[in-house]
Structures are given as structure tokens and as C-alpha cells.
Write an enzyme that holds these catalytic residues in place. Structure first.
Site, PDB file in Angstrom:
ATOM      1  N   ARG A  52       0.850  -1.203   0.000  1.00 30.54           N
ATOM      2  CA  ARG A  52       0.000   0.000   0.000  1.00 30.54           C
ATOM      3  C   ARG A  52       0.880   1.246   0.000  1.00 30.54           C
ATOM      4  O   ARG A  52       0.506   2.278  -0.538  1.00 30.54           O
ATOM      5  CB  ARG A  52      -0.963  -0.008   1.194  1.00 30.54           C
ATOM      6  CG  ARG A  52      -1.729   1.280   1.350  1.00 30.54           C
ATOM      7  CD  ARG A  52      -3.076   1.164   2.071  1.00 30.54           C
ATOM      8  NE  ARG A  52      -3.113   0.269   3.208  1.00 30.54           N
ATOM      9  CZ  ARG A  52      -2.565   0.523   4.395  1.00 30.54           C
ATOM     10  NH1 ARG A  52      -1.922   1.648   4.610  1.00 30.54           N
ATOM     11  NH2 ARG A  52      -2.654  -0.358   5.370  1.00 30.54           N
ATOM     12  N   TYR A 104     -10.752  20.885 -14.487  1.00 27.61           N
ATOM     13  CA  TYR A 104     -11.384  19.567 -14.545  1.00 27.61           C
ATOM     14  C   TYR A 104     -12.514  19.526 -13.511  1.00 27.61           C
ATOM     15  O   TYR A 104     -12.283  19.701 -12.316  1.00 27.61           O
ATOM     16  CB  TYR A 104     -10.347  18.470 -14.297  1.00 27.61           C
ATOM     17  CG  TYR A 104     -10.980  17.118 -14.191  1.00 27.61           C
ATOM     18  CD1 TYR A 104     -11.751  16.624 -15.235  1.00 27.61           C
ATOM     19  CD2 TYR A 104     -10.838  16.349 -13.058  1.00 27.61           C
ATOM     20  CE1 TYR A 104     -12.361  15.388 -15.135  1.00 27.61           C
ATOM     21  CE2 TYR A 104     -11.444  15.107 -12.949  1.00 27.61           C
ATOM     22  CZ  TYR A 104     -12.211  14.649 -13.993  1.00 27.61           C
ATOM     23  OH  TYR A 104     -12.836  13.430 -13.889  1.00 27.61           O
ATOM     24  N   ASP A 177      -1.779  20.935 -12.950  1.00 26.55           N
ATOM     25  CA  ASP A 177      -2.361  19.774 -13.640  1.00 26.55           C
ATOM     26  C   ASP A 177      -1.946  19.905 -15.102  1.00 26.55           C
ATOM     27  O   ASP A 177      -2.464  20.737 -15.844  1.00 26.55           O
ATOM     28  CB  ASP A 177      -3.887  19.779 -13.482  1.00 26.55           C
ATOM     29  CG  ASP A 177      -4.542  18.569 -14.160  1.00 26.55           C
ATOM     30  OD1 ASP A 177      -3.894  17.944 -15.020  1.00 26.55           O
ATOM     31  OD2 ASP A 177      -5.716  18.270 -13.826  1.00 26.55           O
ATOM     32  N   LYS A 202      -4.716   9.342 -19.124  1.00 31.80           N
ATOM     33  CA  LYS A 202      -4.886  10.014 -20.428  1.00 31.80           C
ATOM     34  C   LYS A 202      -3.653   9.788 -21.302  1.00 31.80           C
ATOM     35  O   LYS A 202      -3.350   8.676 -21.650  1.00 31.80           O
ATOM     36  CB  LYS A 202      -5.203  11.489 -20.194  1.00 31.80           C
ATOM     37  CG  LYS A 202      -6.170  11.765 -19.044  1.00 31.80           C
ATOM     38  CD  LYS A 202      -7.556  11.177 -19.271  1.00 31.80           C
ATOM     39  CE  LYS A 202      -8.444  11.465 -18.057  1.00 31.80           C
ATOM     40  NZ  LYS A 202      -9.744  10.851 -18.145  1.00 31.80           N
TER      41      LYS A 202
HETATM   42  C1  LIG Z   1      -7.290  17.419 -16.670  1.00 35.38           C
HETATM   43  C2  LIG Z   1      -7.705  16.265 -15.811  1.00 35.38           C
HETATM   44  N1  LIG Z   1      -7.242  16.204 -14.568  1.00 35.38           N
HETATM   45  C3  LIG Z   1      -7.586  15.173 -13.750  1.00 35.38           C
HETATM   46  C4  LIG Z   1      -8.438  14.169 -14.169  1.00 35.38           C
HETATM   47  C5  LIG Z   1      -8.791  13.050 -13.231  1.00 35.38           C
HETATM   48  O1  LIG Z   1      -8.156  11.870 -13.646  1.00 35.38           O
HETATM   49  P1  LIG Z   1      -8.758  10.402 -13.334  1.00 35.38           P
HETATM   50  O2  LIG Z   1      -9.992  10.264 -14.170  1.00 35.38           O
HETATM   51  O3  LIG Z   1      -7.655   9.478 -13.717  1.00 35.38           O
HETATM   52  O4  LIG Z   1      -9.068  10.358 -11.876  1.00 35.38           O
HETATM   53  C6  LIG Z   1      -8.939  14.211 -15.452  1.00 35.38           C
HETATM   54  C7  LIG Z   1      -9.883  13.162 -15.916  1.00 35.38           C
HETATM   55  O5  LIG Z   1     -10.603  13.334 -16.876  1.00 35.38           O
HETATM   56  C8  LIG Z   1      -8.562  15.285 -16.312  1.00 35.38           C
HETATM   57  O6  LIG Z   1      -9.039  15.364 -17.560  1.00 35.38           O
END
Ligand SMILES: Cc1ncc(COP(=O)(O)O)c(C=O)c1O
Length: 387
Positions: A52, A104, A177, A202
């Protein structure tokens, strides 16, 4: 690796040139053990205790990410959300944080509900405007500034270096991000950010076959140690097989991202002149508000994500957008982004109340198919939607 490569393409293609000393294998095995042997004298000299907290299955992928982002350490998580929320959970109740209005949606939702309830003082601002950031930071009280660039779903661009200066002058960390930019196009740590986050689901993985997240830090500091504890204690830890798949996906990262960028640019240019399209939102278009900043901090392309605002049809813009998505054949009507296949979605339907996405907006994730096929399919979908 004996030979130190000068280019990141080489780092990812060879996953840092790892060789198994025992078997001479050039790809790593999948370590699945959940626990590790304690030494007879009661020590854990291997540094491994329980999966973990840590797992040798992560080592290579974390090292590749560190090299690509030019960071000090990296951590894999069970999802992008697990990675992002760990950054905030490593703060203390009462701390003030700034986040963008356009970001997001699921993370924005978590920040304004769960994180706020837990005691963080979350303020959403127009992050792309340095004057708004300057006005909102509270020196000594603001502990973190979170940015996303380009940001879902309007692809708003934020100047990383300018925001880093403002955050640091106020004593705050800057986290980025960088899911959409990827380390192929932007390296936020070199521009002054303290942390980079990726939804590795992604582009990093790139094949729409796993959910994963990652953080890379510029320095091993107190906040990073708490982030590490959040992963170990809350258990947002990636599985071994997913870590292995992610490493495999990253070997083709540069090829995939460059192909997606080139096609996205062509699609953006093509549909910005289309009679049924009101506006194309894409940082690579010279008329786009964030184009200048994007040019200065993105190298080799402007990403594979764009949004198309369709013109109003007989039943309005939302109906026209949904009808266009209904008629595509090649594009897949699905959420997510960064895979080899192109995706289309009516973003307001996904985000619901409070979304900054106008009702006439379709979000496109451009894959690596032939761009002419993608353009032709969108053309016929638009023709049928407005027939
Ligand atoms: C820009 C962005 N940040 C964070 C996330 C969150 O990622 P996850 O779906 O792997 O939790 C996403 C998901 O679509 C995203 O597009």
C-alpha cells in the site's frame, strides 16, 4: 543506462534503458507481492514493507516520469483524482488555496464540497489573469495555488512562470495539472512550479485501458513527505499490472502526442472556417486568447484537445451540438481523453449544473487516426445535424 541520452524521446522509448541484471530482460516483470520479507534481525533493509505504501512495480514508471518532468521524485496513484486530492489532503484544515474557475470539473466539485467541508478555504478565481491571482493570494495564509493549463473544457491557458512568482512571493506552493500539455509539450517544474500532476489515465498511458495518476515534485520537502503519507495511509495506490501497462504506454508518448497535436491543429483550423461552427477553442489558433502564453510555454504543439461551439440550429445550440455528436461514426461518443482513438462529447451534459461549458460546446480529444478521416466524419455529422 551507460549512455546518457540528450533527448526525452529516447528516455521514454527505452524506459530509461532498464535491463534486468539477472535475466537480461529489457522489459521489467510485473511485481505483484503485497508484502516483503523482514530481515532476521527485525530490520527492513530493502526499504520495502507493504505494497500500500510502495511497490517495485512503480519504480521504473516513476523514474521515467521524473526524468521527463525533470523532477526530484515521482509517485504513482490509483487515479488522477487520487493524485490531485493527495496534494490538497497534505495541507491542514484552515489553509487557504486558490484554484481556477475553469478546471477539470470533478476536482472542482471535490474542492468546493468535500475539501471545503474538511476545512480548506478554497477560492476559485480567473487563474489565467495574473492580476486576479495577485489580488487573491493572502501572503502567509495561502498555502497552495493549483492551476490547469490548458484547462478543461475551454482550454484556457495560464502563464506558469508568472503564477509561480506570485505564489512563491506569498509563501505558497504552485501545483500544475499538466495532463493535457504532457511533458512532451510543457515542463512546469522548469518554469517554476513545485508539483506537476497527471491523470496518467490520459496521454501518459494513451490507450484508454487503465486509470492512474501521478505526481512529480521539484524538491523532497515537508509537503511532499505528507503527500507520500497520504498515499500510503489512504491507499490510493496503483495496482501492479496498471503500473506495468503505464510504463509500456509511456514508451510511445512522444509519437502519440506529436501526432495528436498535428491533427488537432488541422482540425481546429478546418472547423474554424466552417459554416455550422460558431467558434473553435484551441490554444494553437492565433486568434485564441491564450495563444501568446501557450506559444511561450508549449513546445512542439498545442495539445490534442479542442472544443467546437456549433451554431444554433432550428432547436438551438445545445440540440445542434447533441445532434452532431449523434451522427459521428468514427469519433467515439465517450468521456475521457488522450487515447489513440478520437472522442467527442457534449461537455455540459457531463459536468451538469455550474459548468463553464456553454450548451453548444462539443469537446474533442484527437487521437492518432488519419486526420482526413476525422475531418470527413465531422463534416458528414455536421451536414446531417443541420439537414
Ligand atoms: C485534466 C484532468 N485532470 C484530472 C483528471 C482526473 O483523472 P482520473 O480520471 O484518472 O481520476 C482528469 C480526468 O478526466 C482530467 O481530464
Amino acid at each position: 543506462m551507460d549512455f546518457k541520452p540528450a533527448h526525452p524521446e529516447t528516455v521514454s522509448a527505452q524506459a530509461l534503458g532498464w535491463i534486468d541484471e539477472r535475466t537480461r530482460a529489457i522489459t521489467p516483470p510485473i511485481h505483484v507481492s503485497s508484502t516483503y520479507l523482514r530481515d532476521a534481525d527485525n530490520q527492513y533493509r530493502s526499504g520495502r514493507v507493504y505494497a500500500r505504501a510502495d511497490n517495485p512495480a512503480f519504480d521504473q514508471a516513476e523514474a521515467v516520469l521524473c526524468a521527463l518532468e525533470e523532477g526530484a521524485q515521482a509517485l504513482l496513484f490509483a487515479s488522477g483524482m487520487a493524485a490531485a486530492t493527495a496534494v490538497f489532503q497534505a495541507l491542514a484544515p484552515g489553509d487557504h488555496v486558490l484554484a481556477p474557475r475553469v478546471m477539470y470539473w470533478s476536482l472542482r466539485n471535490w474542492l468546493t464540497t468535500f475539501a471545503t467541508g474538511w476545512g480548506l478555504q478554497v477560492e476559485l478565481i480567473d487563474m489565467h489573469d495574473p492580476a486576479a491571482v495577485q489580488a487573491a493570494v493572502r501572503p502567509g495564509h495561502t498555502k497552495l495555488v493549483w492551476i490547469e493549463t490548458p484547462a478543461n473544457p475551454l482550454w484556457t491557458v495560464t502563464d506558469i512562470a508568472a503564477t509561480a512568482s506570485i505564489a512563491h512571493a506569498a509563501g505558497a506552493l504552485l501545483a500544475v495539472d499538466s495532463t493535457v500539455a504532457t511533458p512532451v509539450l510543457t515542463r512546469p517544474l522548469a518554469l517554476g512550479a513545485d508539483l506537476v500532476m497527471h491523470a496518467a489515465t490520459k496521454y501518459l498511458n494513451g490507450h484508454s485501458d487503465l486509470v492512474a495518476g501521478a505526481l512529480v515534485t521539484r524538491a523532497d520537502n515537508e509537503h511532499w513527505q505528507r503527500v507520500r503519507k497520504v498515499r500510503a495511509q489512504l491507499g490510493g495506490t496503483l495496482g501492479s499490472f496498471e503500473a506495468w501497462l503505464l510504463l509500456r504506454g509511456m514508451r510511445t508518448l512522444h509519437l502519440r502526442v506529436r501526432a495528436a497535436c498535428a491533427s488537432a491543429q488541422r482540425i481546429a483550423e478546418h472547423f474554424s472556417r466552417h459554416p455550422h461552427v460558431a467558434e473553435v477553442l484551441y490554444p494553437g489558433l492565433p486568434g485564441f486568447a491564450g495563444h501568446g502564453v501557450a506559444r511561450s510555454q508549449m513546445a512542439g504543439g498545442f495539445g490534442g484537445m479542442l472544443s467546437v461551439r456549433v451554431k444554433s440550429g432550428p432547436d438551438g445550440g445545445e440540440a445542434a451540438a447533441i445532434a452532431t455528436a449523434a451522427h459521428v461514426g468514427l469519433w467515439k461518443r465517450a468521456t475521457s481523453l488522450g487515447g489513440t482513438e478520437s472522442l467527442i462529447e457534449h461537455r455540459a451534459s457531463v459536468e451538469g449544473a455550474g459548468t463553464p461549458a456553454p450548451p453548444d460546446l462539443l469537446r474533442l480529444s484527437v487521437g492518432i487516426e488519419h486526420v482526413d478521416d476525422l475531418i470527413d466524419d465531422m463534416e458528414q455529422a455536421l451536414r446531417r445535424a443541420y439537414a
